[in-house]
Write a protein that holds these residues in place. Structure first.
Motif, mmCIF file in Angstrom:
data_model
loop_
_atom_site.group_PDB
_atom_site.id
_atom_site.type_symbol
_atom_site.label_atom_id
_atom_site.label_comp_id
_atom_site.label_asym_id
_atom_site.label_seq_id
_atom_site.Cartn_x
_atom_site.Cartn_y
_atom_site.Cartn_z
ATOM 1 N N SER A 1 3.383 7.654 -1.767
ATOM 2 C CA SER A 1 1.948 7.896 -1.749
ATOM 3 C C SER A 1 1.290 6.659 -1.178
ATOM 4 C CB SER A 1 1.440 8.335 -3.116
ATOM 5 O OG SER A 1 0.972 7.286 -3.848
ATOM 6 N N VAL A 2 0.578 6.895 -0.109
ATOM 7 C CA VAL A 2 0.043 5.800 0.698
ATOM 8 C C VAL A 2 -1.372 5.508 0.205
ATOM 9 C CG1 VAL A 2 -0.574 5.149 3.036
ATOM 10 C CG2 VAL A 2 1.492 6.507 2.618
ATOM 11 N N THR A 3 -1.589 4.279 -0.253
ATOM 12 C CA THR A 3 -2.812 3.941 -0.976
ATOM 13 C C THR A 3 -3.582 2.847 -0.254
ATOM 14 O OG1 THR A 3 -1.579 4.420 -2.980
ATOM 15 C CG2 THR A 3 -3.669 3.277 -3.268
ATOM 16 N N ALA A 4 -4.884 3.021 -0.148
ATOM 17 C CA ALA A 4 -5.713 1.984 0.474
ATOM 18 C C ALA A 4 -7.045 1.864 -0.248
ATOM 19 C CB ALA A 4 -5.957 2.304 1.946
ATOM 20 N N VAL A 5 -7.575 0.645 -0.218
ATOM 21 C CA VAL A 5 -8.902 0.370 -0.779
ATOM 22 C C VAL A 5 -9.810 0.011 0.389
ATOM 23 C CG1 VAL A 5 -10.214 -1.201 -2.274
ATOM 24 C CG2 VAL A 5 -7.948 -0.424 -2.971
ATOM 25 N N GLY B 1 0.818 -1.219 0.000
ATOM 26 C CA GLY B 1 0.000 0.000 0.000
ATOM 27 C C GLY B 1 0.846 1.261 0.000
ATOM 28 N N VAL B 2 2.107 1.146 0.398
ATOM 29 C CA VAL B 2 2.968 2.323 0.355
ATOM 30 C C VAL B 2 3.701 2.322 -0.983
ATOM 31 C CG1 VAL B 2 4.855 3.602 1.400
ATOM 32 C CG2 VAL B 2 3.187 2.426 2.856
ATOM 33 N N ILE B 3 3.335 3.285 -1.801
ATOM 34 C CA ILE B 3 3.886 3.409 -3.151
ATOM 35 C C ILE B 3 5.056 4.378 -3.090
ATOM 36 C CG2 ILE B 3 3.338 4.264 -5.470
ATOM 37 C CD1 ILE B 3 1.857 1.691 -4.933
#
Ligand code: AMP
Ligand code: GLY
Length: 413
Positions: free
Chosen positions: A369-373, A346-348
């Protein structure tokens, strides 16, 4: 399929994750890549803007497909050089990448194609710029003609500040101010057929409440529950298809990813800008929700077979990404700060590097860029901010209000 990915930012890390997950991709290399991309691809050194060097690397790696992430290599002709070796390339030719490389060219194409956009003047002198600013009135919008990594635009109520930016840039586009929420729509195309992706929203300003300077983008989310149901269909019909037809008519068909930056104005969706590549950080959320295998989709664009490609499928739920930027971004960023908590799913990675002792350090303006669904937008927001809390970076800057207005139902058309 053997794939070589060019670039080293957050967009490329998201693309690499998508490509690595595609069962038809059995070899993935990236150049120059970053420590996040290294988790899923073999890294090679290359100057991404050197067409001959990229083409030679593609030959050496026996690549079937080269995916070119950023705009600078596209504008430099990297896709042309790769195709000249008989290798498929995802991304437009240098001639077609001018849609991003020159704002004045993009405006000329939009005008010829009858695309809804802001009234504008291309100006090469300060006197012409001042006259255009006076004609259009405040708020003033002044755009550097060439590539500026998302930082070439000044929107201001001050005539003097607007004139000063025009003076610093040389050639500028002065345009009418467009009001309304902004949307990024990405369209995969082979020059004729189109596959629109899910619209996303980006946050361009540095600080909460859309305050502070413009940046490359500080966060994004999708889907946009508040957007009109026919938005994508309308923009494809009014903007994308006429633009692609105009590019074919000029003998410079556009293939790859057409990024349509829109303002949803009271008079309908109008184009703020075109880009010739995936947006960063919107890609992180759009690809997190895409169910269709990415390699096959990009290959269909690169090989002119998009018309035969199956319709796209999407995961349910929402995705959000929060950019963690370094101290002083978007000014000259401080680099070399040690990062912890960033080597988790999740951490791009964007501007990160590996120190000789193995420590992960910051190496650019937008670092991660920290990404979550999540099942819904509030859930995705909570998950993303929980991940942000786990990241340690001295002097880090991030917005705490990504997707907040949408969660609170405060985005109005
Ligand atoms: P651009 O690089 O052209 O996307 O511009 C960066 C940002 O400046 C956009 O995301 C908008 O927030 C703002 N902007 C650019 N053009 C306009 C316009 N014509 N009217 C209002 N805001 C604009
Ligand atoms: N996020 C804006 C861009 O990629 O240009």
């Amino acid at each position: 399929m053997r794939v070589l990915l060019i670039g080293s930012g957050g967009r490329e890390h998201a693309l690499a994750v998508g490509l690595a997950a595609d069962p038809s991709v059995d070899f993935l290399a990236a150049a120059p890549g970053n420590p996040g991309i290294a988790q899923v691809a073999e890294l090679h050194e290359v100057t991404a803007t050197d067409p001959a060097a990229v083409a030679a690397l593609a030959v050496e790696l026996r690549a079937d497909l080269v995916v070119i992430g950023p705009e600078a290599p596209l504008v430099a002709g990297v896709a042309d050089a790769v195709r000249a070796k008989g290798i498929a390339a995802f991304g437009p030719s240098a001639a077609a990448a001018r849609l991003e490389g020159s704002k004045a060219f993009a405006k000329e194409v939009m005008s010829a194609a009858g695309v809804p956009t802001a009234r504008s003047f291309a100006c090469t002198t300060v006197e012409a710029a001042r006259a255009a600013l006076e004609e259009l009135g405040a708020p003033y919008v002044v755009k550097n003609d060439g590539l500026a990594a998302g930082k070439g635009v000044v929107v201001t109520d001050s005539l003097e500040a607007a004139v000063k930016h025009a003076e610093e840039c040389g050639t500028v586009v002065i345009e009418e101010y467009l009001s309304g929420p902004e949307v990024s729509l990405f369209v995969v195309t082979d020059g004729t057929a189109v596959a629109p992706l899910m619209p996303a929203q980006d946050f361009k300003r540095l600080a909460d409440g859309d305050e502070g300077p413009n940046t490359g983008g500080m966060g994004a989310y999708a889907p946009l529950d508040w957007a009109p149901a026919d938005l994508t269909e309308r923009v494809v019909r009014e903007t994308v298809e006429p633009t692609l037809a105009e590019m074919r008519r000029r003998g410079t068909p556009f293939s790859g990813l057409l990024y349509v930056g829109l303002a949803l104005t009271p008079g309908g969706p109008k184009v703020i800008e075109f880009n010739a590549r995936f947006g960063d950080p919107e890609t992180q959320v759009v690809l997190a929700l895409l169910d269709t295998p990415l390699g096959g989709l990009l290959n269909a664009s690169a090989t002119g077979t998009l018309a035969e490609h199956p319709a796209l499928s999407w995961k349910s739920g929402s995705a959000i990404t929060v950019v963690v930027a370094s101290h002083n971004y978007p000014g000259t960023p401080r680099t070399g700060d040690v990062i912890s908590g960033a080597e988790v799913p999740g951490v791009i990675h964007a501007g990160t590097a590996r120190r000789p002792d193995g420590a992960l350090i910051s190496a650019g303006g937008r670092v991660l860029s920290v990404t979550a669904v999540g099942d819904d937008l509030p859930g995705a927001r909570e998950a993303a901010y929980a991940l942000v809390e786990g990241v340690r970076l001295e002097g880090a800057q991030y917005r705490t209000d990504i997707a907040l207005k949408a969660v609170e139902g405060r985005v109005t058309l």
